[in-house]
Design an enzyme around this catalytic site. Sequence first.
Site, PDB file in Angstrom:
ATOM      1  CG  HIS A 227      -0.099   0.164   2.547  1.00 36.20           C
ATOM      2  ND1 HIS A 227       0.634  -0.789   3.079  1.00 36.20           N
ATOM      3  CD2 HIS A 227       0.159   1.208   3.359  1.00 36.20           C
ATOM      4  CE1 HIS A 227       1.089  -0.647   4.246  1.00 36.20           C
ATOM      5  NE2 HIS A 227       0.972   0.658   4.192  1.00 36.20           N
ATOM      6  CG  HIS A 284       5.055   1.019   2.576  1.00 33.95           C
ATOM      7  ND1 HIS A 284       4.614   2.234   1.943  1.00 33.95           N
ATOM      8  CD2 HIS A 284       4.634   0.921   3.824  1.00 33.95           C
ATOM      9  CE1 HIS A 284       3.797   2.723   2.952  1.00 33.95           C
ATOM     10  NE2 HIS A 284       3.801   1.983   4.071  1.00 33.95           N
ATOM     11  NE  ARG A 294       9.381  -5.551  11.048  1.00 38.15           N
ATOM     12  CZ  ARG A 294       8.590  -4.504  10.429  1.00 38.15           C
ATOM     13  NH1 ARG A 294       7.395  -4.670  10.068  1.00 38.15           N
ATOM     14  NH2 ARG A 294       9.016  -3.123   9.990  1.00 38.15           N
TER      15      ARG A 294
END
Length: 369
Positions: A227, A284, A294
């Site tokens: 997006h 990205h 993460r």
Amino acid sequence: MPARLSEVFRAHPVHLHDNNIEFESVQEVPDSHAWPQVIDYPSEDLYDVQEVPIIDLMDPNAAKLVGNACETWGVFQVTNHGIPIHLLEEVESEGRRLFQLPAQQKLKAARPPNGISGYGRARINAFFPKLMWSEGFTIVGSPVEDARQLWPQEYKTFCDAMEEYQKEMKKLSTRLMWIMLGSLGITQEDLKWGALKGESEVTSAALQLNSYPPCPEPKRAMGLAAHTDSTLLTVLYQNSTSGLQVLKDGVQWVTVPPKTGALVVNIGDLLHILSNGRFMSVLHRAVVHRTRHRLSLAYLYGPPSNIQISPFSKLIDQKHPPLYHPVTWSEYLGRKAKHFNKALSTVRLCGPQNGFIDMNDQNRMKVEW
Ligand SMILES: O=C(O)CCC(=O)C(=O)O
Ligand SMILES: [Fe+2]
């Protein structure tokens, strides 16, 4: 059109709380989360052939380097940015504390279908048949109301850390915006709202916490689908696990490697519009890891939500006609909620002509300056 950021999704409800899985306990990716062949990881030798620029903000050449990175990459990392490392560590640890809560507890602060803040899946899930391997928590203004749902007693450390972080991020984002605009020859006179003070200011940003649990089959899952951000710019802190990738020149996914203490800065659609296509709003995504958790915090920085955004007249001449018609941030978010990655083309004014082609148009070709 809604004037406040918190109201922009009223007309675009999404229902995303079904089909919850306990990520940590599954042995394989369930069908609901299995993306067919999406992760075309670059082969090892292609990996990081090109490197996202790292810019030291104390470097006397920083402004030039920032301008160059905005035009060629739409993303860069910054060091010496002035955000204390202990604050980064604190927001990371508070973010972790939030996502470690049991699912039922987190759902007490669930983002309502037509709301903007709270716990839940990324809204962009609504555009895909499969779910993403992530969960998020969005803060607009004070997090206190949602945090109290999560921790009836111990919400204060979370709120203090997030509020301090938002304050620091706002200063840094404003500074970065002026460095970027300066590289285009834009001054304070060209951007009246840049100097605005008052109530509209507090609604001009959101803080998005993203959590990507370890995934038993990372190549079959997607952390966050590709997006562009609907912001002016985004400042992202990522922990030491890699996962963020940016699309370079429309062909190659490049990993943005975590660098201790550094922050990732990317251009969003609104700066792309203001710069009349000169800065790239970079596509990205986030991929996931087999064993490592993460965490990322994205500070989504925008203008006051009801101010018209259009290409600077200084950047328009006969060779460079305006590429976009005026749009407010809240209106643009509504378009994004409806059209997702095609939102930019819905505000586009003129088609590509004579080599003047916009990097962010559907064909992803280059603007010649
Ligand atoms: O987690 C990441 O690295 C990306 C997050 C992101 O793109 C977003 O929150 O908009
Ligand atoms: Fe993003």
